[in-house]
Design a protein around this motif. Sequence first.
Motif, PDB file in Angstrom:
ATOM      1  N   CYS A  24      37.696  40.942  48.097  1.00 29.58           N
ATOM      2  CA  CYS A  24      37.478  40.958  46.658  1.00 29.58           C
ATOM      3  C   CYS A  24      35.976  41.061  46.379  1.00 29.58           C
ATOM      4  N   ASN A  26      34.441  40.301  43.812  1.00 32.94           N
ATOM      5  CA  ASN A  26      33.996  39.290  42.858  1.00 32.94           C
ATOM      6  C   ASN A  26      33.833  37.921  43.513  1.00 32.94           C
ATOM      7  N   CYS A  27      34.789  37.522  44.368  1.00 34.98           N
ATOM      8  CA  CYS A  27      34.729  36.188  44.985  1.00 34.98           C
ATOM      9  C   CYS A  27      34.647  36.271  46.508  1.00 34.98           C
ATOM     10  N   CYS A  42      43.126  39.955  42.071  1.00 31.63           N
ATOM     11  CA  CYS A  42      42.763  38.996  43.106  1.00 31.63           C
ATOM     12  C   CYS A  42      43.433  37.657  42.784  1.00 31.63           C
ATOM     13  N   TYR A  44      42.687  34.808  43.838  1.00 34.79           N
ATOM     14  CA  TYR A  44      41.709  33.707  43.854  1.00 34.79           C
ATOM     15  C   TYR A  44      40.904  33.628  42.566  1.00 34.79           C
ATOM     16  N   CYS A  45      40.486  34.786  42.056  1.00 35.52           N
ATOM     17  CA  CYS A  45      39.613  34.769  40.873  1.00 35.52           C
ATOM     18  C   CYS A  45      40.166  35.610  39.735  1.00 35.52           C
ATOM     19  N   TYR A  47      40.351  38.752  39.451  1.00 34.27           N
ATOM     20  CA  TYR A  47      39.629  40.001  39.234  1.00 34.27           C
ATOM     21  C   TYR A  47      40.602  41.170  39.336  1.00 34.27           C
TER      22      TYR A  47
END
Length: 75
Positions: A24, A26-27, A42, A44-45, A47
Motif C-alpha cells: 500500500c 499510503n501505509c 487497503c 489497513y488504512c 486507501y
Amino acid sequence: MNDDKKRKQPIYRTDIHGHTVLICPNCFEKLQPADVETYPYCPYCNYRLPVDEQLEEFILEPVIHSWVSKTYPGF
Ligand SMILES: [Zn+2]
C-alpha cells in the motif's frame, strides 16, 4: 474532479518465492490478493487503490498458480 495524477501508485514487489506482493503506498502494509479482490481498498488504512491491469494481474496470480499446479502436478 480528477485527482488520479496526484494519487500515490501502489508498489509491486516480487518476494523470495517469486510471488507478487502489493504494498500500500499510503501505509506501506503488504497486501494479499484476497485483501483487494472484492474491493480495491487497503484493509489497513482504507486507501483506494487504482484499478488497473497490474492490480488485476495481482489478484489473478494465485488463481493461475493453482491452475498450473493442478494441471501439471509436480511442475
Ligand atoms: Zn494502506
